[in-house]
Motif scaffolding. Sequence first.
Motif, PDB file in Angstrom:
ATOM      1  N   THR A 117      32.264  37.889  52.707  1.00 36.81           N
ATOM      2  CA  THR A 117      32.174  36.609  53.421  1.00 36.81           C
ATOM      3  C   THR A 117      31.128  36.667  54.524  1.00 36.81           C
ATOM      4  O   THR A 117      30.345  35.722  54.715  1.00 36.81           O
ATOM      5  N   ALA A 118      31.091  37.770  55.256  1.00 35.90           N
ATOM      6  CA  ALA A 118      30.101  37.904  56.328  1.00 35.90           C
ATOM      7  C   ALA A 118      28.688  37.943  55.772  1.00 35.90           C
ATOM      8  O   ALA A 118      27.757  37.360  56.348  1.00 35.90           O
ATOM      9  N   LEU A 170      27.547  36.542  52.972  1.00 31.99           N
ATOM     10  CA  LEU A 170      27.152  35.206  52.522  1.00 31.99           C
ATOM     11  C   LEU A 170      26.903  34.269  53.700  1.00 31.99           C
ATOM     12  O   LEU A 170      25.971  33.450  53.665  1.00 31.99           O
ATOM     13  N   SER A 171      27.712  34.348  54.720  1.00 31.05           N
ATOM     14  CA  SER A 171      27.520  33.471  55.884  1.00 31.05           C
ATOM     15  C   SER A 171      26.237  33.802  56.624  1.00 31.05           C
ATOM     16  O   SER A 171      25.654  32.927  57.278  1.00 31.05           O
ATOM     17  N   ASP A 172      25.784  35.035  56.547  1.00 31.10           N
ATOM     18  CA  ASP A 172      24.598  35.482  57.284  1.00 31.10           C
ATOM     19  C   ASP A 172      23.294  35.216  56.523  1.00 31.10           C
ATOM     20  O   ASP A 172      22.218  35.454  57.062  1.00 31.10           O
ATOM     21  N   ARG A 225      21.731  32.506  55.769  1.00 28.60           N
ATOM     22  CA  ARG A 225      20.845  31.473  56.315  1.00 28.60           C
ATOM     23  C   ARG A 225      19.975  31.988  57.459  1.00 28.60           C
ATOM     24  O   ARG A 225      18.996  31.356  57.829  1.00 28.60           O
ATOM     25  N   VAL A 233      21.909  27.548  52.998  1.00 30.93           N
ATOM     26  CA  VAL A 233      23.006  27.064  53.837  1.00 30.93           C
ATOM     27  C   VAL A 233      24.173  26.742  52.907  1.00 30.93           C
ATOM     28  O   VAL A 233      24.097  25.817  52.095  1.00 30.93           O
ATOM     29  N   SER A 235      28.356  26.008  52.113  1.00 27.34           N
ATOM     30  CA  SER A 235      29.583  25.467  52.682  1.00 27.34           C
ATOM     31  C   SER A 235      30.679  26.532  52.628  1.00 27.34           C
ATOM     32  O   SER A 235      30.555  27.557  51.957  1.00 27.34           O
ATOM     33  N   GLU A 236      31.772  26.270  53.348  1.00 28.92           N
ATOM     34  CA  GLU A 236      32.886  27.215  53.326  1.00 28.92           C
ATOM     35  C   GLU A 236      33.487  27.333  51.933  1.00 28.92           C
ATOM     36  O   GLU A 236      33.911  28.419  51.519  1.00 28.92           O
ATOM     37  N   ILE A 245      31.270  29.638  49.908  1.00 32.21           N
ATOM     38  CA  ILE A 245      31.432  31.043  50.298  1.00 32.21           C
ATOM     39  C   ILE A 245      32.722  31.611  49.712  1.00 32.21           C
ATOM     40  O   ILE A 245      32.760  32.752  49.247  1.00 32.21           O
ATOM     41  N   ARG A 246      33.802  30.801  49.708  1.00 37.43           N
ATOM     42  CA  ARG A 246      35.060  31.288  49.125  1.00 37.43           C
ATOM     43  C   ARG A 246      34.912  31.562  47.631  1.00 37.43           C
ATOM     44  O   ARG A 246      35.494  32.509  47.101  1.00 37.43           O
ATOM     45  N   ALA A 271      32.452  34.795  47.236  1.00 37.38           N
ATOM     46  CA  ALA A 271      32.834  36.058  47.885  1.00 37.38           C
ATOM     47  C   ALA A 271      33.335  37.103  46.891  1.00 37.38           C
ATOM     48  O   ALA A 271      32.972  38.284  47.003  1.00 37.38           O
TER      49      ALA A 271
END
Length: 330
Positions: free
Chosen positions: A207-208, A210-212, A214, A221, A223-224, A227-228, A231
């Motif tokens: 998760t970290a 994928l969120s990083d 961008r 970019v 969405s949540e 990412i779910r 992951a």
Amino acid sequence: MDTPQNTALTRALTELPGPLPVRGVIHIVIPHTDRFTVVGNHLAQHAGLSTTAVGLAVRIQSLPQGTEIGIKALAARLSEGEKLIAAALRELEAHGYLRRARTRLTNGRVVTRTVFCNQPTALLRNRVGATRPQRPPAPPQAPALPDVQQEQAPEAPAPQDHAPEAPAPQDHAPFVARVPPPTAPRQPSPPLPQPRELTAELDRAATALLSDLRRHAHQLVLSENDIRQLAPAVAAWLERDTHPDTIRHTLTNDLPQPLRHPAKLLKHRLTVLLPPPLPGADDLAAPARPRIAVTPFQTCDGCERAFRAPTPGHCRDCRNAHSPAQAAAA
């Protein structure tokens, strides 16, 4: 010196009705009144043809009837070489747009006739309908194909060449359309890779990462919800001892411009580029060489000469010498 601006194009943009799209192509459509060729989207957007083959097909459609379209004739007028033109012609022939056949004229000359059809699927439907039995039999119809052009320069025709000649059987063979219908089912996309066990540590690291993304590529970019969904696939990469920098480089390198669907691109790359698990120490060990059994040396009990045998005894010469004596004693 400033770059020259196309003021006419700018004025035309202001006259377009309705709101303009914020990205993508904007069409300014001006109807043609002369010197234009109608090209179907089935050719312009054909997924199975290369851009060279599509452009060559459009060029052939724009040529007048009777123009030579052989490989050398096209290479003399185009910037592409003969090899590239030949490959594009083979593509068009494989998908039914082009057909080349050798035929014999009434004067005995053999020529290669090239036929180009702008809609192979429509031609195939017409051919199938024409082959159905009809009662009473209808008079023979003119062939649906346009007049063909010859790739070889013909000789001066004799007066009898103007008489109607019986076409060769291969000239009326129907095109075999190899263009898939628009309603053909699509192949299902492969599922996302899954780890053997999605632990809390793996899920947090995936998760970290994928969120990083961008921070390294502003187009990615997510969405949540995206990412779910992605992951577990990233966790499968981490479970196979893939370094996070390697995963990040794989996902952010050489992105298409513009990138319309970041989540779909990442799903594709995570699926098709998944590396295999690292081999273990036993897998990397060299295979053991097979042991070869060697027959030992023995000393002959009769002549004391060395010979190879599994057990002690006599050599071959001594055995042959003793055999007649043993037979006589018996």
